[in-house]
Motif scaffolding. Structure first.
Motif, short mmCIF file in Angstrom:
data_model
loop_
_atom_site.label_atom_id
_atom_site.label_comp_id
_atom_site.label_asym_id
_atom_site.label_seq_id
_atom_site.Cartn_x
_atom_site.Cartn_y
_atom_site.Cartn_z
N LEU A 87 0.83 -1.21 0.00
CA LEU A 87 0.00 0.00 0.00
C LEU A 87 0.86 1.27 0.00
O LEU A 87 0.41 2.33 0.43
CB LEU A 87 -0.93 0.01 1.22
CG LEU A 87 -1.94 -1.16 1.28
CD1 LEU A 87 -2.83 -1.04 2.52
CD2 LEU A 87 -2.79 -1.22 0.02
N HIS A 88 2.05 1.16 -0.53
CA HIS A 88 2.96 2.31 -0.51
C HIS A 88 2.58 3.34 -1.57
O HIS A 88 1.92 3.04 -2.56
CB HIS A 88 4.40 1.84 -0.77
CG HIS A 88 4.64 1.48 -2.21
ND1 HIS A 88 4.37 0.24 -2.73
CD2 HIS A 88 5.13 2.22 -3.26
CE1 HIS A 88 4.66 0.22 -4.01
NE2 HIS A 88 5.13 1.41 -4.37
N GLN A 89 3.07 4.56 -1.37
CA GLN A 89 3.14 5.60 -2.39
C GLN A 89 4.60 6.02 -2.48
O GLN A 89 5.21 6.39 -1.47
CB GLN A 89 2.26 6.80 -2.04
CG GLN A 89 0.77 6.48 -2.06
CD GLN A 89 -0.08 7.68 -1.68
OE1 GLN A 89 -1.04 7.56 -0.95
NE2 GLN A 89 0.27 8.84 -2.21
N LEU A 90 5.16 5.97 -3.67
CA LEU A 90 6.58 6.23 -3.88
C LEU A 90 6.77 7.64 -4.43
O LEU A 90 6.15 8.02 -5.42
CB LEU A 90 7.16 5.20 -4.85
CG LEU A 90 8.61 5.41 -5.31
CD1 LEU A 90 9.57 5.30 -4.13
CD2 LEU A 90 8.97 4.39 -6.40
N LEU A 91 7.67 8.38 -3.80
CA LEU A 91 8.09 9.69 -4.31
C LEU A 91 9.58 9.63 -4.54
O LEU A 91 10.36 9.36 -3.62
CB LEU A 91 7.76 10.80 -3.30
CG LEU A 91 8.14 12.22 -3.72
CD1 LEU A 91 7.28 12.68 -4.89
CD2 LEU A 91 8.01 13.19 -2.56
N THR A 92 10.01 9.86 -5.77
CA THR A 92 11.42 9.72 -6.10
C THR A 92 11.87 10.83 -7.04
O THR A 92 11.08 11.36 -7.82
CB THR A 92 11.68 8.34 -6.75
OG1 THR A 92 13.06 8.20 -7.08
CG2 THR A 92 10.87 8.17 -8.04
N SER A 93 13.13 11.19 -6.94
CA SER A 93 13.73 12.12 -7.90
C SER A 93 15.16 11.68 -8.16
O SER A 93 15.82 11.09 -7.30
CB SER A 93 13.72 13.56 -7.36
OG SER A 93 14.64 13.70 -6.30
N ASP A 94 15.64 11.97 -9.37
CA ASP A 94 17.01 11.60 -9.72
C ASP A 94 17.40 12.28 -11.02
O ASP A 94 16.59 12.97 -11.65
CB ASP A 94 17.17 10.09 -9.83
CG ASP A 94 18.36 9.60 -9.02
OD1 ASP A 94 19.46 10.15 -9.22
OD2 ASP A 94 18.19 8.68 -8.19
N PHE A 95 18.63 12.05 -11.46
CA PHE A 95 19.16 12.68 -12.67
C PHE A 95 18.75 11.88 -13.90
O PHE A 95 18.99 10.67 -13.96
CB PHE A 95 20.68 12.75 -12.60
CG PHE A 95 21.20 13.45 -11.38
CD1 PHE A 95 21.24 14.83 -11.34
CD2 PHE A 95 21.61 12.75 -10.27
CE1 PHE A 95 21.71 15.50 -10.22
CE2 PHE A 95 22.08 13.40 -9.15
CZ PHE A 95 22.13 14.78 -9.12
N HIS A 96 18.16 12.54 -14.89
CA HIS A 96 17.82 11.84 -16.12
C HIS A 96 18.97 11.85 -17.11
O HIS A 96 18.97 11.08 -18.08
CB HIS A 96 16.55 12.41 -16.75
CG HIS A 96 16.72 13.81 -17.30
ND1 HIS A 96 17.26 14.05 -18.53
CD2 HIS A 96 16.42 15.02 -16.77
CE1 HIS A 96 17.29 15.36 -18.75
NE2 HIS A 96 16.79 15.97 -17.71
N SER A 97 19.97 12.70 -16.88
CA SER A 97 21.17 12.69 -17.72
C SER A 97 22.33 13.19 -16.88
O SER A 97 22.15 13.92 -15.90
CB SER A 97 20.99 13.57 -18.95
OG SER A 97 20.81 14.93 -18.58
N LEU A 98 23.54 12.77 -17.29
CA LEU A 98 24.74 13.15 -16.56
C LEU A 98 25.86 13.47 -17.55
O LEU A 98 25.93 12.86 -18.62
CB LEU A 98 25.20 11.99 -15.65
CG LEU A 98 24.30 11.66 -14.46
CD1 LEU A 98 24.70 10.32 -13.85
CD2 LEU A 98 24.37 12.76 -13.40
N PRO A 99 26.73 14.41 -17.23
CA PRO A 99 27.86 14.71 -18.10
C PRO A 99 29.04 13.79 -17.80
O PRO A 99 29.10 13.17 -16.73
CB PRO A 99 28.19 16.16 -17.73
CG PRO A 99 27.84 16.23 -16.27
CD PRO A 99 26.65 15.33 -16.08
#
Length: 499
Positions: free
Chosen positions: A392-404
């Motif tokens: 019954l979780h709700q996931l909140l996530t953020s991260d890099f979609h590209s990197l140099p």
């Protein structure tokens, strides 16, 4: 011993453009070097029939430069180990082989020499920045640079370390605004969906200094006194050092000590989780996926069949990359799920036309496999854990979609270290374990399709800047000329909320 060895390595490293020469033999000429970076074997003038026979009988491919030492016999004799088997080791292994994902996991998370347990230090700027008094965004960067120098100077007076691995997070730079935005999102969704029948239960993966936890708890305490008594914040932290730091942060001030009854710090890996959580809960995974271990695959350009990467660590501690036609069940399942679940195109080595791949592979000195593709097998296992133990979780996530400055390959990582306060990128993930950060970009479209397929939940992906405009008081991080460093900082980090 580690200190002397590290000093020698980094002195050699900084005398070159990258540290690749520490691990691999130098190129005979510039002309060959242009074709040999991160390649494995080179084709000879065999005929087509002989090539086909070799592809059928050979189940390995070695990573080499132009004229490498022959390590095949050593590879065949070396025992296969996993990151789990190496957890109790206090020294880096030698004379073993391991899958690429196990090598990366061991490098980053081994309790005795891994990057996060032993090397990583998270920058704390001290007092929050007063953005409203700054002229513009460049002034913020000047103040940030000054505080960075002062922070590291203070550390050096206590314990000088020219190879200190220091990095920062948006939680630290934009506190409390960043944390309060997340708290506002959590409370709003809790009241809409679960209040008053359930408690507000929050799990955070990899909590760093514990700053986000404190910002969220302070906000709920001050602005939602009806919710605060029912709030439970649980940190899942793999690093014992960071878990201890989070505990000390929780008892540092009278205000933070007031949250002690609401906070639990669980010092374990999320991949060891075995406790069923039947209640609704929120799971925060902010800049966590980038350090999940990946498998390395290369493809035969003639058959399109994948080969899985393994790493041989020889008696001298050098690394040699081999590729095996037998794909292990974890990587094989990922390929099956991706093939079935992903409806949108994604970047991979087989996008190029087959005839063109075959032609290029038939040229003299051409690589006999494609460039590597790094697949997020650990991420899929994380989704399995959410489905099985947090239904019954709700996931909140953020991260890099590209990197140099990534290494060669598809979905390839950035591999870097710090030495004498300089960031030093390298061009291979197979470097001394524990001294290098290995971080991958996140393909959010692919991740969203995988998450839906595994958990059956609905999803929404937005840019982090757009999300912050909705949930943060962005005027608090605005400079006098109208620029907003928090929104600018988040431009390369999409944010997903999964329900």
């Amino acid at each position: 011993m580690d200190s002397l060895l590290l000093t020698h390595v980094f002195r050699s490293l900084l005398s070159h453009q990258t540290c690749s020469r520490l691990r691999f033999y130098p190129f005979p000429s510039k002309r060959l070097a242009a074709h040999s970076v991160i390649r494995r074997c080179y084709r000879s003038s065999q005929n087509a029939a002989q090539d086909a026979e070799d592809r059928q009988t050979s189940n390995w491919q070695q990573r080499t430069e132009v004229f490498p030492p022959d390590k095949l016999s050593e590879y065949e004799k070396a025992p296969m180990v996993t990151a789990d088997k190496l957890r109790s080791r206090k020294e880096r292994p030698k004379r073993v082989k391991m899958l690429a994902r196990d090598f990366i996991e061991d490098s980053l998370y081994n309790p005795n020499y891994g990057y996060f347990p032993k090397q990583a230090t998270i920058f704390s700027p001290g007092q929050p920045f007063d953005f409203n008094s700054m002229a513009d965004e460049p002034e913020f960067h000047r103040q940030l640079g000054g505080r960075y120098t002062a922070f590291e100077d203070d550390l050096d007076t206590k314990d000088f370390n020219e190879s200190r691995q220091l990095w920062h997070t948006p939680t630290e730079l934009f506190r409390p605004s960043y944390g309060e935005a997340i708290a506002r999102y959590l409370v709003t969704n809790y009241k809409l969906s679960h209040h008053p029948y359930h408690d507000l239960i929050i799990y955070e993966l990899g909590a760093g200094n514990g700053t986000l936890m404190l910002n969220i708890m302070d906000y709920i305490h001050d602005f939602h006194p009806d919710v605060y008594p029912r709030t439970k914040f649980k940190i899942i932290e793999i690093s014992s050092a960071l878990a201890s730091l989070q505990t000390s942060q929780l008892t540092h001030t009278a205000s933070s000590r007031g949250h002690a009854d609401h906070v639990e710090i669980i010092n374990r890996s999320i991949f060891d989780w075995d406790t069923y959580v039947p209640a609704p809960c929120f799971v925060l995974a902010l800049e966590v996926f980038d350090n999940f271990a990946h498998d390395a695959l290369r493809y035969d350009p003639f058959t399109d069949k994948p080969l899985q990467g393994t790493v041989l660590i020889d008696n001298d501690g050098n690394f040699y990359e081999f590729y095996n036609r037998e794909i292990d069940p974890v990587a094989s399942r990922f390929l099956r799920v991706r093939r079935a679940a992903c409806s949108r195109p994604f970047n991979h080595p087989l996008q190029q036309r087959q005839w063109l791949r075959r032609f290029r592979s038939s040229l003299p000195f051409a690589a006999n496999l494609t460039e590597p593709e790094y697949i997020p097998t650990r991420l899929l296992q994380f989704f399995d854990i959410l489905r099985d133990y947090f239904p019954l979780h709700q996931l909140l996530t953020s991260d890099f979609h590209s990197l140099p400055d990534t290494v060669k390959g598809y979905n390839a990582p950035v591999v870097q270290t710090r030495f004498q306060r300089r960031t030093v990128p390298v061009r291979t993930p197979y470097v001394m374990q524990g001294y290098f950060d290995i971080l991958f970009p996140t393909d959010f479209a692919m991740m969203e399709d995988l998450y839906r397929a595994v958990t059956g939940k609905l999803t929404k992906v937005t840019s982090q800047a757009e999300w912050l405009r909705r949930w943060a008081y962005t005027e608090d991080t605005e400079t006098l000329n109208g620029e907003n460093p928090m929104l600018s900082w988040s431009v390369c980090c999409p944010l997903s909320d999964y329900f």
